[in-house]
Design an enzyme around this catalytic site. Structure first.
Site, short mmCIF file in Angstrom:
data_model
loop_
_atom_site.label_atom_id
_atom_site.label_comp_id
_atom_site.label_asym_id
_atom_site.label_seq_id
_atom_site.Cartn_x
_atom_site.Cartn_y
_atom_site.Cartn_z
N ASP A 194 71.92 25.84 5.98
CA ASP A 194 71.69 24.57 6.64
C ASP A 194 71.25 23.55 5.59
O ASP A 194 70.73 23.92 4.54
CB ASP A 194 70.59 24.72 7.71
CG ASP A 194 71.08 25.53 8.91
OD1 ASP A 194 72.31 25.61 9.11
OD2 ASP A 194 70.23 26.10 9.62
N ASP A 195 71.43 22.29 5.94
CA ASP A 195 71.15 21.24 4.93
C ASP A 195 69.67 20.84 4.91
O ASP A 195 69.32 19.81 4.34
CB ASP A 195 72.03 20.02 5.16
CG ASP A 195 71.75 19.37 6.51
OD1 ASP A 195 71.14 20.03 7.38
OD2 ASP A 195 72.13 18.20 6.68
N ASP A 196 68.83 21.65 5.56
CA ASP A 196 67.39 21.33 5.52
C ASP A 196 66.57 22.53 5.07
O ASP A 196 65.36 22.56 5.20
CB ASP A 196 66.91 20.89 6.91
CG ASP A 196 67.07 21.99 7.95
OD1 ASP A 196 67.70 23.02 7.64
OD2 ASP A 196 66.57 21.82 9.08
N ASN A 252 82.38 14.92 14.14
CA ASN A 252 81.12 15.56 13.81
C ASN A 252 80.92 16.77 14.73
O ASN A 252 80.38 16.63 15.84
CB ASN A 252 79.97 14.57 13.96
CG ASN A 252 78.63 15.25 13.78
OD1 ASN A 252 78.55 16.37 13.27
ND2 ASN A 252 77.57 14.61 14.25
N ASP A 262 76.43 29.87 15.46
CA ASP A 262 75.89 31.03 14.75
C ASP A 262 75.80 32.25 15.67
O ASP A 262 76.01 33.39 15.25
CB ASP A 262 74.54 30.71 14.12
CG ASP A 262 73.59 30.03 15.11
OD1 ASP A 262 73.97 29.83 16.28
OD2 ASP A 262 72.47 29.69 14.70
N ARG A 283 70.71 28.08 23.97
CA ARG A 283 71.10 29.28 23.23
C ARG A 283 71.11 30.52 24.14
O ARG A 283 71.99 31.37 24.02
CB ARG A 283 70.22 29.45 21.99
CG ARG A 283 70.52 28.36 20.97
CD ARG A 283 69.62 28.33 19.78
NE ARG A 283 69.85 29.39 18.81
CZ ARG A 283 70.85 29.40 17.93
NH1 ARG A 283 71.74 28.44 17.93
NH2 ARG A 283 70.97 30.39 17.06
#
Lengths: 330, 330
Positions: A149-151, A128, A244, A292
């Site tokens: 993104d999956d959301d 993962n 990203d 970040r």
């Protein structure tokens, strides 16, 4: 290989002439090869990936894009989003990067509810990792990648427009979520959004990154990502974050321009609350933003400089939603 | 070089070696020459005028632009606009194209009210022609040209932003006034603005031209304009109109892309009513718009095709006037 040119008999014979010519010809081929090998690089300065087309591509593959969506722990949302996105204009294929290690993919159920407009490929992962979505997938046949993104839900209209924008600026990351870095007097960089202001920068705002969680970019950049320093992969794996940001560094270094083009979304939504898994994204971690900023500074060390450039360009669709959007006082 | 890989045969003399090597080297040079000769063309396809720099240019000339303003019968407005524009950031020089044939230029008065931030050059014309402003003026030292009609006021902020946009898209006409052509079933083209709708085009609007009366473009296009078919000049002179349409054809042909990039102006005004000359612009003539449709069709004949392409991109400044301009529902 060379030896068979080299055992030249003493006297000049037709054979030797023949060998001589063949040497010249082979040298030619070598040189031609060497030099033409340079051409793509020269084009690379501009828009390399547009030129070199590794795989033969159907026309549709040129006018269309591949949706790459990485999913973890939100299969209910994934299916909802797949149903939404499968109907977008110009969608060629969906690649689902399955980070639910050891968990069965919902392919059976997906197929049982078919037919579906475009093929959906589930890529089962063994680890993962955040950067799993940045592989150069063999199933990827289009120049254009839409990474989501999956959301995140973006309206089909916004996506269709952004794709048309990407087709005009294919060397950029064309997306809906702008971010920026700022440099501080200490020389340390900080990462953020509109809450950060560049010292001494006047009216308006700037961005230096466009997040790939809701963006179009050229599939060639996925190839380029495989050729980054190990330290970059280590940083992303260590933080499970910043892939990203790394992509924005890569694109900015590659183009020498701002990495991203920001398209103002008319309707973009975060569906995270809708998942039954109760799983909330990595970006809720207390250290997320600090990580970040940390990544920005690390990447500057790794790449030995700050390639990110600022842009203050915001693109909207002319005459949409209504003509008023381009009326002026004239 | 190759020989050292292998056991040298006894009888190969230095002479033969020399001859052999020189042949190879010459062939190398030929191939290298042939291949590298291709490179410039490849670049030219993209952005020729950026490459070839006829005049040596100071750094400031590279980061700045020249304002070219053609004036006729509105000297009061001209002076008002000169005072306004002379303070714009990045302005290198002003070139006033003086179409008031036989009338004295206001240079004396201008100088008596000096000093002024940037030099203003008055170019006295012998004939009152629309296309006088499209000369390749020797005084023009910058890559960037800002062309403004002599009745149009654009805010300094809009100009500064549009210039930064042009620097990112230097092969385009970057301006504030979009227009379009549409094709009709009869095959005849029509010229217009938002009142025209492309048959079968869905949400939103499109444009295929950006007028040069309030726009930035590359000075190289003024060079290119000198090399157009005579029929183009004849058309512009016959109508005293359409020089801006011709420029859009030229740019679109040159780039193969939409000729213009539309920057949504925050504040642009027409000052025509403010002139004491009472002179009202050519565009008030009854036939003005009909002429422009006529020009589009003529130019299609002259250039043997329709090069104009549609764009639906509208650019605004990120975070200006306020952050709300890039807020979304996320």
């Amino acid at each position: 290989r060379y030896f068979h040119f080299c055992k030249l008999p003493g006297r000049v014979t037709g054979i030797r002439l023949l060998r001589f010519t063949s040497v010249v010809i082979i040298v030619l081929l070598l040189v031609a090869g060497a030099l033409t090998a340079l051409l793509p690089n020269i084009k690379d300065d501009k828009m390399p990936n547009l030129r070199r087309e590794p795989k033969p591509q159907s026309q549709s593959a040129l006018d269309s894009f591949t949706l790459i969506m990485q999913t973890y722990n939100r299969t209910d949302l994934l299916l909802k989003l797949l149903n939404h996105y499968q109907a977008i204009p110009h969608l060629h294929k969906v690649i689902v990067v399955w980070n639910n290690i050891g968990e069965k993919i919902p392919e059976e159920m997906w197929n049982s509810l078919g037919p579906h407009p475009v093929p959906v490929v589930f890529k089962v992962q063994t680890v993962n990792r955040m950067r799993n979505r940045l592989q150069n997938f063999p199933e990827l046949e289009t120049k254009a990648v839409l990474m989501m993104d999956d959301d995140t839900l973006v309206s089909a209209h916004d996506l269709a427009f952004a794709f048309s924008v990407w087709q005009q600026f294919p060397e950029h990351i064309v997306g809906f979520v702008p971010r920026k870095h700022i440099s501080t007097p200490s020389g340390v960089y900080s990462y953020g959004s509109f809450e950060l202001q560049n010292p001494g920068f006047g009216n308006g705002d700037q961005y230096s990154m466009v997040l790939i969680g809701a963006a179009f970019f050229h599939s060639g950049y996925l190839q380029d990502f495989q050729r980054q320093p190990e330290a970059v992969y280590a940083l992303i794996d260590e933080t499970q974050n910043c892939d990203d940001i790394a992509m924005n560094f890569l694109v900015a270094k590659h183009t020498g321009k701002p990495s991203g083009v920001f398209v103002k979304p008319v309707d973009i939504r975060n569906l995270e609350k809708d998942t039954n898994s109760g799983y909330s994204g990595m970006w809720h971690r207390a250290e997320h933003l600090l990580q970040r900023s940390y990544c920005v500074n690390k990447l500057v060390n790794i790449y030995d400089g700050m390639p990110l450039k600022y842009s203050n360009i915001m693109i909207s669709q002319f005459g949409f939603p209504n003509y008023a959007n381009h009326k002026n006082k004239m």
